[in-house]
Motif scaffolding. Sequence first.
Motif, PDB file in Angstrom:
ATOM      1  N   ASP A   1       0.858  -1.198   0.000  1.00  0.00           N
ATOM      2  CA  ASP A   1       0.000   0.000   0.000  1.00  0.00           C
ATOM      3  C   ASP A   1       0.891   1.243   0.000  1.00  0.00           C
ATOM      4  OD1 ASP A   1      -1.512   2.225   0.779  1.00  0.00           O
ATOM      5  OD2 ASP A   1      -3.022   0.981   1.746  1.00  0.00           O
ATOM      6  N   ASN A   2       1.598   1.472   1.080  1.00  0.00           N
ATOM      7  CA  ASN A   2       2.557   2.576   1.176  1.00  0.00           C
ATOM      8  C   ASN A   2       1.976   3.907   0.680  1.00  0.00           C
ATOM      9  OD1 ASN A   2       5.081   3.303   2.110  1.00  0.00           O
ATOM     10  ND2 ASN A   2       6.062   3.096   0.099  1.00  0.00           N
ATOM     11  N   GLY A   3       0.830   4.258   1.184  1.00  0.00           N
ATOM     12  CA  GLY A   3       0.220   5.550   0.845  1.00  0.00           C
ATOM     13  C   GLY A   3      -0.803   5.487  -0.268  1.00  0.00           C
ATOM     14  N   ARG A   4      -0.885   4.361  -0.962  1.00  0.00           N
ATOM     15  CA  ARG A   4      -1.780   4.299  -2.123  1.00  0.00           C
ATOM     16  C   ARG A   4      -3.256   4.364  -1.732  1.00  0.00           C
ATOM     17  NH1 ARG A   4       2.906   2.113  -3.351  1.00  0.00           N
ATOM     18  NH2 ARG A   4       3.662   2.009  -5.491  1.00  0.00           N
ATOM     19  N   SER A   5      -3.620   3.768  -0.601  1.00  0.00           N
ATOM     20  CA  SER A   5      -5.054   3.806  -0.267  1.00  0.00           C
ATOM     21  C   SER A   5      -5.495   5.221   0.127  1.00  0.00           C
ATOM     22  CB  SER A   5      -5.405   2.773   0.811  1.00  0.00           C
ATOM     23  OG  SER A   5      -4.549   2.889   1.903  1.00  0.00           O
TER      24      SER A   5
ATOM     25  N   LEU B   1       2.050  13.267  -2.819  1.00  0.00           N
ATOM     26  CA  LEU B   1       0.880  12.570  -2.293  1.00  0.00           C
ATOM     27  C   LEU B   1       1.317  11.480  -1.330  1.00  0.00           C
ATOM     28  CD1 LEU B   1      -1.301  12.251  -5.519  1.00  0.00           C
ATOM     29  CD2 LEU B   1      -1.773  13.690  -3.536  1.00  0.00           C
ATOM     30  N   GLN B   2       2.425  10.831  -1.637  1.00  0.00           N
ATOM     31  CA  GLN B   2       2.889   9.714  -0.822  1.00  0.00           C
ATOM     32  C   GLN B   2       3.623  10.188   0.435  1.00  0.00           C
ATOM     33  OE1 GLN B   2       5.968   7.156  -2.517  1.00  0.00           O
ATOM     34  NE2 GLN B   2       4.836   5.373  -1.786  1.00  0.00           N
ATOM     35  N   ASP B   3       4.523  11.137   0.263  1.00  0.00           N
ATOM     36  CA  ASP B   3       5.388  11.537   1.379  1.00  0.00           C
ATOM     37  C   ASP B   3       4.945  12.820   2.065  1.00  0.00           C
ATOM     38  OD1 ASP B   3       6.920   9.391   0.607  1.00  0.00           O
ATOM     39  OD2 ASP B   3       8.293  10.601  -0.597  1.00  0.00           O
ATOM     40  N   GLY B   4       3.983  13.504   1.501  1.00  0.00           N
ATOM     41  CA  GLY B   4       3.529  14.756   2.086  1.00  0.00           C
ATOM     42  C   GLY B   4       4.171  15.958   1.418  1.00  0.00           C
ATOM     43  N   LEU B   5       3.460  17.088   1.524  1.00  0.00           N
ATOM     44  CA  LEU B   5       3.887  18.300   0.823  1.00  0.00           C
ATOM     45  C   LEU B   5       5.085  18.966   1.496  1.00  0.00           C
ATOM     46  CD1 LEU B   5       0.340  19.551  -0.037  1.00  0.00           C
ATOM     47  CD2 LEU B   5       2.153  19.205  -1.733  1.00  0.00           C
ATOM     48  N   LYS B   6       5.219  18.755   2.789  1.00  0.00           N
ATOM     49  CA  LYS B   6       6.349  19.383   3.471  1.00  0.00           C
ATOM     50  C   LYS B   6       7.653  18.864   2.884  1.00  0.00           C
ATOM     51  CE  LYS B   6       5.950  20.541   7.921  1.00  0.00           C
ATOM     52  NZ  LYS B   6       5.664  20.151   9.298  1.00  0.00           N
ATOM     53  N   GLU B   7       7.673  17.537   2.682  1.00  0.00           N
ATOM     54  CA  GLU B   7       8.898  16.919   2.196  1.00  0.00           C
ATOM     55  C   GLU B   7       9.075  17.080   0.688  1.00  0.00           C
ATOM     56  OE1 GLU B   7      10.668  12.507   2.706  1.00  0.00           O
ATOM     57  OE2 GLU B   7       9.403  13.246   4.323  1.00  0.00           O
TER      58      GLU B   7
END
Lengths: 471, 250
Positions: free
Chosen positions: A294-298, A348-354
């Motif tokens: 999954d790793n952020g996909r859901s 989308l996966q790691d976040g906008l900050k990063e």
Amino acid sequence: MVTKTVDFSARAVEALHNARLRGSFRDAMDDLIRKRLDHFRDETLFRELSGEGAAIRARALSRLPELLEQLERKLVSNGITVHWAEDAAQANETVLKIIRAHDSRRVIKGKSMVTEEIGLNDFLETRNVEVLESDLGEYILQLLDERPSHIVMPAIHKTKAQIAELFARKFPEIPYTEDVDTLTATARRVLRDAFRSTRIGISGVNFMVAETGTLCLVENEGNGRMCTTIPDVHIAVTGIEKVVEKLADVPPLLALLTRSATGQPITTYFNMISSPRREGEKDGPKEVHLVLVDNGRSDIFANPDFQETLRCIRCGACINHCPVYTRIGGHSYGTTYPGPIGTVFAPLQDGLKERGELLSASTLCNACTEVCPVRIPLAGLINRLRAEYAAPRGNVKDAGSGRSWKEAMAWKLWSAVYARPRLYQRLLNWGLKHRDRLPRELAPWSDSRAMPVIAEKSLHQLVREKSEADQ
Amino acid sequence: MREKPTQVLLFGSCLIDVLYPQAGMDAIALLEREGIEVVFPQAQTCCGQPAFNAGYRDEARKVARVQLDCLQGDAPVVVPSASCAAMMKHHYVELFRDQPEAEAAAQLAARIVEFTEFLVDVLRIRLQDQGPDIRVAVHSSCSARREMNVAVQIESLLEQLAQVELVHQDHKAECCGFGGTFAVKQAEISAAMVADKTAALLRCEIDRYITQDCGCMMNIDGALASQQAPLRGTHIATFLMERTGGNEDS
């Protein structure tokens, strides 16, 4: 795996000044663009095919949870063991557990971007499992301890001479040569030996068919087939979004994938794995495992604004056609997936900050959108993510983290003027009157460009004067 | 084929307003010469694209509302700038999604016509070239090419001009590197892109390059000027007026 994007711009500038790197990316991308175009000169044909591809992927995503359940049932009844991994750590642990259950200390791998994404190689190496990449490009990168710069052609940033020099260093018994066939033969010899003696093979997956419980693997070198048939155990690792409804969905997607990726009507190998070795069969692995990551996909699936991202079939066409990627190469992005798809997927996966800084690396020129075989509106999604980056609003991680008070103030001032027609014209007229006193330089624009010349009279004024004269 | 209207509204764009007003005047003159009444609402400012592309949608919406107001009616809205046309035709729908103005935005979007598209597909204009021999290239903006699909129209107009030789630059369809705030936020990448674009144009040994978009022209001309190259761009409206004897009234 990945590097932080904090220094994206710095890496990009460094890449821009590397003339050899820029030349080789430009030539390689031009070549891929030409090869793809040979199949899609007829725009109507491409629109037809991409319409079908988009519909197949959209349909699969609209039923994702139930398709995954159906897939699991089918796979299990076919004798394939299914593992679910919520994140990278779980996925890595799952793979390690299977390896340890077989008392193994060595695996051989086919090309897989998902295992790059979860950092499987580093994870296994630190737990005393030796990993050997068997895709030629990945093998070269492994010898160099480098990361892929492209999702389809991982070592595209290397020249023939660099690879020749590497092989001469690693295999001193073989005389220096830039002959591609000789270099390939050397790698093949090393890899063949490894295939004979390694009991665990790891691969990615291109499509999973829910209807039949089939794993499809697209490749050109035959190493994928060897990874999935010679070792006793085959572990397939892939993202949950790769599922399609039925077998009939595969041919249109495959046709789009190979033409879009490398300009081939079909790859040299296309593998359909539906079970471990059966009674009486002479080859094939004794065990097949599928690790569904999954790793952020859901989260992306649950966000209707961005769900289209998951249609991606990883052909790399958006990357090949991106004028920014062409100039800065894949490593600048610091992400597993570079170029437009990575610019959407990574935040989308790691976040906008990063990852938000990546969003500035696009002119929204739509070259990516135009060639996407499953019609992901990539430029539109980048734009939408910029809105999330600038204002705390939607469901994207760290929404609003890119808001700088300076930029926000600038746009507030801008809108205060442009939303008031009379104020706008008064300020405009004042600017035109004092045009000689406006700054002649304004970095960074004027670092490489002259400042534009302000007109004597605005269009508003000229039109007014004309209508007065006409009367 | 669409029917020829008697009246159109002209949306001039903020860049034409302050940098290239002659392009706007030439567009008006050309339309009037074809018998079309052109209305230029004085309350127009900017389509809102700069803020929209930077992610500042509230601010973009504020500005876009002014255009929704002043461009009301049924007449087609002709836009001599493909990227502003694309903003109003394709992106207003997204900008005003779930907003009270959603319907008004969709109504305006349906009336937006890019200038060359209007000349070719609506007016079916016939041009008589009266100028001397000239060699030109076309730079169609990414919005013209991939959002408005009018890269063909501008070339078909030039092909009507007997003494105009049209040459094609290397990597013609590639972005010039402007991209609004991209030029500032990723200045080095932008500079590299425009350097490649100007080099390709200069290799063509042309007298002029012709464009539908003033954003690209500001970028490319800026780079050319800073390289002290004599080549410059001309907006298609100005070029067509120049080649076909100007406005007979003036």
